[in-house]
Enzyme design. Structure first.
Site, short mmCIF file in Angstrom:
data_model
loop_
_atom_site.label_atom_id
_atom_site.label_comp_id
_atom_site.label_asym_id
_atom_site.label_seq_id
_atom_site.Cartn_x
_atom_site.Cartn_y
_atom_site.Cartn_z
N GLU A 1 27.45 31.43 -53.04
CA GLU A 1 26.47 31.22 -51.96
C GLU A 1 25.73 29.90 -52.19
O GLU A 1 25.21 29.66 -53.28
CB GLU A 1 25.49 32.41 -51.93
N VAL B 1 31.15 31.67 -43.76
CA VAL B 1 29.95 30.81 -43.78
C VAL B 1 29.29 30.72 -42.40
O VAL B 1 28.63 29.74 -42.08
CB VAL B 1 30.29 29.40 -44.31
N ARG C 1 29.30 31.71 -37.94
CA ARG C 1 30.15 31.61 -36.75
C ARG C 1 29.54 30.61 -35.78
O ARG C 1 28.33 30.40 -35.78
CB ARG C 1 30.30 33.00 -36.10
N ASP D 1 27.16 36.00 -28.17
CA ASP D 1 27.22 35.03 -29.27
C ASP D 1 27.22 33.60 -28.78
O ASP D 1 26.94 32.68 -29.58
CB ASP D 1 28.51 35.25 -30.09
N HIS E 1 13.24 69.19 -42.72
CA HIS E 1 13.43 69.18 -44.17
C HIS E 1 14.66 69.99 -44.54
O HIS E 1 14.82 71.10 -44.01
CB HIS E 1 12.20 69.77 -44.88
P1 FAD Z 1 33.12 38.23 -28.53
O1 FAD Z 1 33.13 39.61 -29.05
O2 FAD Z 1 33.53 37.13 -29.43
O3 FAD Z 1 34.05 38.24 -27.25
C1 FAD Z 1 34.33 37.08 -26.52
C2 FAD Z 1 35.61 37.32 -25.74
O4 FAD Z 1 35.79 36.22 -24.85
C3 FAD Z 1 36.85 37.33 -26.64
O5 FAD Z 1 37.72 38.37 -26.24
C4 FAD Z 1 37.48 35.97 -26.41
O6 FAD Z 1 38.89 35.98 -26.61
C5 FAD Z 1 37.13 35.76 -24.94
N1 FAD Z 1 37.11 34.36 -24.52
C6 FAD Z 1 36.56 33.29 -25.15
N2 FAD Z 1 36.71 32.18 -24.41
C7 FAD Z 1 37.37 32.56 -23.28
C8 FAD Z 1 37.82 31.86 -22.14
N3 FAD Z 1 37.60 30.56 -21.99
N4 FAD Z 1 38.48 32.55 -21.19
C9 FAD Z 1 38.70 33.89 -21.32
N5 FAD Z 1 38.29 34.59 -22.37
C10 FAD Z 1 37.62 33.94 -23.34
N6 FAD Z 1 28.02 42.64 -35.00
C11 FAD Z 1 27.30 43.77 -35.04
O7 FAD Z 1 26.38 43.94 -34.24
N7 FAD Z 1 27.59 44.75 -35.94
C12 FAD Z 1 28.59 44.63 -36.84
O8 FAD Z 1 28.81 45.52 -37.64
C13 FAD Z 1 29.36 43.43 -36.83
N8 FAD Z 1 30.37 43.27 -37.69
C14 FAD Z 1 31.13 42.12 -37.62
C15 FAD Z 1 32.15 41.96 -38.54
C16 FAD Z 1 32.94 40.83 -38.52
C17 FAD Z 1 34.06 40.67 -39.51
C18 FAD Z 1 32.68 39.84 -37.52
C19 FAD Z 1 33.55 38.61 -37.45
C20 FAD Z 1 31.66 39.99 -36.62
C21 FAD Z 1 30.86 41.13 -36.67
N9 FAD Z 1 29.80 41.31 -35.80
C22 FAD Z 1 29.04 42.45 -35.86
C23 FAD Z 1 29.45 40.31 -34.79
C24 FAD Z 1 30.01 40.75 -33.42
O9 FAD Z 1 31.40 40.89 -33.52
C25 FAD Z 1 29.65 39.72 -32.37
O10 FAD Z 1 28.25 39.52 -32.36
C26 FAD Z 1 30.08 40.20 -30.99
O11 FAD Z 1 31.46 40.44 -30.94
C27 FAD Z 1 29.73 39.15 -29.93
O12 FAD Z 1 30.08 39.64 -28.68
P2 FAD Z 1 30.44 38.67 -27.47
O13 FAD Z 1 30.87 39.56 -26.37
O14 FAD Z 1 29.36 37.71 -27.26
O15 FAD Z 1 31.70 37.81 -27.98
P1 NAD Z 2 25.93 34.56 -42.14
O1 NAD Z 2 25.17 33.52 -41.44
O2 NAD Z 2 25.43 35.94 -42.19
O3 NAD Z 2 26.17 34.13 -43.66
C1 NAD Z 2 26.78 32.93 -44.02
C2 NAD Z 2 26.36 32.59 -45.44
O4 NAD Z 2 27.15 31.51 -45.88
C3 NAD Z 2 24.90 32.13 -45.53
O5 NAD Z 2 24.25 32.84 -46.55
C4 NAD Z 2 25.01 30.65 -45.83
O6 NAD Z 2 23.96 30.17 -46.63
C5 NAD Z 2 26.33 30.60 -46.59
N1 NAD Z 2 26.98 29.29 -46.56
C6 NAD Z 2 27.11 28.43 -45.53
N2 NAD Z 2 27.84 27.34 -45.90
C7 NAD Z 2 28.18 27.54 -47.20
C8 NAD Z 2 28.94 26.79 -48.14
N3 NAD Z 2 29.50 25.62 -47.81
N4 NAD Z 2 29.09 27.29 -49.38
C9 NAD Z 2 28.53 28.48 -49.74
N5 NAD Z 2 27.81 29.23 -48.88
C10 NAD Z 2 27.64 28.77 -47.63
O7 NAD Z 2 27.39 34.49 -41.49
P2 NAD Z 2 28.64 35.45 -41.67
O8 NAD Z 2 28.47 36.36 -42.82
O9 NAD Z 2 29.82 34.54 -41.61
O10 NAD Z 2 28.58 36.30 -40.34
C11 NAD Z 2 28.67 35.65 -39.06
C12 NAD Z 2 27.94 36.42 -38.01
O11 NAD Z 2 28.56 37.66 -37.77
C13 NAD Z 2 26.52 36.67 -38.42
O12 NAD Z 2 25.68 36.07 -37.47
C14 NAD Z 2 26.34 38.13 -38.37
O13 NAD Z 2 25.20 38.50 -37.68
C15 NAD Z 2 27.58 38.67 -37.67
N6 NAD Z 2 28.01 39.86 -38.40
C16 NAD Z 2 27.20 40.96 -38.34
C17 NAD Z 2 27.52 42.08 -39.07
C18 NAD Z 2 26.62 43.27 -39.01
O14 NAD Z 2 25.80 43.33 -38.10
N7 NAD Z 2 26.72 44.20 -39.93
C19 NAD Z 2 28.64 42.08 -39.88
C20 NAD Z 2 29.42 40.94 -39.93
C21 NAD Z 2 29.09 39.84 -39.17
#
Ligand code: FAD
Ligand code: NAD
Length: 480
Positions: free
Chosen positions: A210, A280, A282, A322, A454
């Site tokens: 990190e 790192v 999104r 997002d 409880h």
């Molecule tokens: P997305 O889910 O990214 O959907 C966007 C859609 O638009 C996609 O299907 C994409 O293909 C489509 N698209 C993009 N551009 C175009 C275009 N030009 N034309 C047509 N289609 C297009 N969040 C949580 O709240 N809880 C969690 O536990 C959690 N876990 C996560 C774990 C991982 C590994 C990751 C990567 C993310 C996680 N997140 C979690 C974050 C969560 O997935 C995102 O915040 C959420 O999916 C965002 O929703 P969205 O609809 O904005 O975008």
């Molecule tokens: P994050 O922002 O949570 O964490 C990224 C981490 O990478 C930070 O601590 C940052 O300081 C570190 N970092 C950045 N550049 C670095 C480098 N060059 N070397 C070492 N460390 C570095 O992002 P994430 O874990 O990739 O998740 C992305 C998004 O997806 C988040 O916004 C999160 O909210 C969402 N997400 C949510 C859940 C959940 O709600 N449980 C689960 C997975 C993902």
């Protein structure tokens, strides 16, 4: 000018599909365009969340947690197992089945709501026209209102470029076909901790590098410190203040490895991994989704610029999820979707950005809502603290899972709850009680006066609220 639809939604993630369904429920003629294709090249609605995010990660977190419990915890409950074996292929197939069933469920919901689903990549043109490209086919459709919900993609690092099956992003880390002996993770954020936990539980040695010198800066720092200790005890090797310098690939085929060179306070360090996960952060999918002629304003971090109602710089064009400012969380995008649909239908819509819960699905889970202690201190707010450890909870003891605590922060004069922070079993579920209480403007006393069943883990929230006024029963309180 006649248009094809009342609303076109770009993207079918948790922001886009919720917007489309709510618009259709409100009687609006709605289309939803999405370009996600699964491994078979078939459309797969649900976006990042369902395909490679929230859902598959939680499926693997659940399976890996059960594996760890079978190995370490069952014996404490008097359950003897023979040797516990991992069948990773079945675990992955189960995860894929969960994803397939849910993504198909979204298709069915859109169909049942008479939403026209279109496959292809959409681009916003001028005058609320959308160009859809699907292979060689191009079509243009138009609507009175456009909702952009194109989501986000993993940030890539120039000094750790993705390399097939060796240096991967979160999607790659959800699909390893073998348990790697040594896994490196760049980034101790939510993804790094969740996916690092999955592979550690399944047997990998996991090192998390990190860049920052503070662990989980967005979380309450008392909880963050406790969590760091808990993860260390589990064997997750989290190295803070680690500045990535270079990655070097060696070997070939199955024997490929990656050497990571990083710098910390002691100088340059090197560590070799069988897989490296880059986690790192999104970035918003904002640039490809609008043509220059649409004249849509992006902000300095490349999010689509929106106001508090998710209106963009162009009238009738909204952006949610997002792709706009705020936490990148599925539930935040879905709530923005509900608000925008209501606004388009001429009704009232709003979202309380101050009360979006955050959850990290590690073990113990970490969840919070509202302000942290460090934020309250920085704002000069006067507050009281009440906390209650799960080790004093009868239910947690009975479960054999006593790590963590509940902490309630309330305004010192009005007693209004300002923040609730939980580390422990089922924190993701418990936090909802705090969100509801805060949404209704509750005081710590309101929770203290509420009856909790409880034995339940929820009693820890009750006791933490009582502790705000020094009257928790199951821990020693200061004499008044
Ligand atoms: P997305 O889910 O990214 O959907 C966007 C859609 O638009 C996609 O299907 C994409 O293909 C489509 N698209 C993009 N551009 C175009 C275009 N030009 N034309 C047509 N289609 C297009 N969040 C949580 O709240 N809880 C969690 O536990 C959690 N876990 C996560 C774990 C991982 C590994 C990751 C990567 C993310 C996680 N997140 C979690 C974050 C969560 O997935 C995102 O915040 C959420 O999916 C965002 O929703 P969205 O609809 O904005 O975008
Ligand atoms: P994050 O922002 O949570 O964490 C990224 C981490 O990478 C930070 O601590 C940052 O300081 C570190 N970092 C950045 N550049 C670095 C480098 N060059 N070397 C070492 N460390 C570095 O992002 P994430 O874990 O990739 O998740 C992305 C998004 O997806 C988040 O916004 C999160 O909210 C969402 N997400 C949510 C859940 C959940 O709600 N449980 C689960 C997975 C993902």
């Amino acid at each position: 000018m006649s248009v094809d639809f009342d609303v076109i939604v770009i993207g079918a993630g948790p922001a886009g599909y919720v917007a489309a369904i709510r618009c259709a429920q409100l009687g609006l003629k709605t289309a939803c365009v999405d370009n996600w294709l699964n491994e078979k090249g078939e459309p797969s609605l649900g976006g990042t969340c369902l395909n490679v995010g929230c859902i598959p990660s939680k499926a693997l977190l659940q399976s890996s947690e059960m594996f760890e419990q079978a190995n370490n915890d069952f014996k404490n409950h008097g359950i003897k197992l023979g040797s516990v074996e991992l069948d990773l292929k079945t675990m992955m197939a189960r995860k894929n089945k969960v994803v397939a069933e849910l993504t198909q469920g979204i298709s069915a919901l859109l169909k049942a709501n008479k939403i026209e689903t279109k496959t292809g990549t959409a681009k916003l043109l001028a005058d609320k026209k959308i160009k859809i490209t699907d292979g060689g086919n191009k079509t243009v459709i138009s609507a009175d209102n456009i909702i952009i919900a194109s989501g986000s993609s993993s940030v890539q690092l120039a000094n750790a470029p993705l390399t097939e099956n060796l240096i991967v992003d979160s999607s790659g880390a959800l699909a390893f076909t073998e348990v790697p002996a040594r896994v490196g993770v760049i980034g101790a954020g939510v993804i790094g901790l969740e996916l690092g936990s999955v592979w550690r539980r399944l047997g990998s040695e996991v090192v998390v590098l990190e860049a920052q010198d503070v662990f989980l800066p967005a979380a309450d720092q008392q909880i963050a410190r406790d969590a760091q200790r808990a993860f260390k005890k589990q064997g997750l090797d989290i190295r803070l203040n680690a500045r990535l310098l270079e990655t070097k690939i060696s070997g070939s085929g199955k024997n490929k490895q990656v050497e990571v060179i990083y710098q910390d306070e002691k100088g340059n360090q090197s560590v070799v991994f069988d897989k490296l996960i880059v986690a790192v952060g999104r970035r918003a999918n904002s640039e490809h989704v609008c043509d220059e002629e649409a004249e849509l304003l992006l902000d300095e971090r490349c999010y689509i610029h929106v106001n508090e109602k998710c209106e963009t710089s162009q009238p009738g064009v909204y952006a949610i999820g997002d792709v706009v400012r705020g936490p990148m969380l599925a539930h935040k995008g879905s709530e923005e979707a509900m608000m925008v649909a209501e606004l388009i239908a001429g009704k009232h819509g709003s979202i309380n950005y101050d009360l979006i819960p955050a959850v990290i699905y590690t073990h113990p889970e970490i969840a919070w809502v509202g302000k942290t202690e460090q934020q309250l201190k920085a704002a000069g707010e006067n507050y009281n603290v009440g906390s209650f450890p799960f080790v004093a909870s009868g239910r947690a003891k009975a479960q054999g899972d006593t790590a963590g605590l509940v902490k309630v922060l309330s305004q010192s004069v009005t007693d209004r709850i300002l923040g609730v922070h939980i580390m422990g079993s089922h924190a993701s579920e418990l936090i909802a009680q705090a969100v509801i209480a805060m949404e209704l403007g509750a005081s710590a006393e309101d929770i203290a006066l509420t009856i909790f069943a409880h034995p339940s883990l929820s009693e820890a929230l009750h006791e933490a609220a009582l502790a705000v006024d020094n009257r928790a029963i199951h821990i020693m309180q200061k004499k008044s």
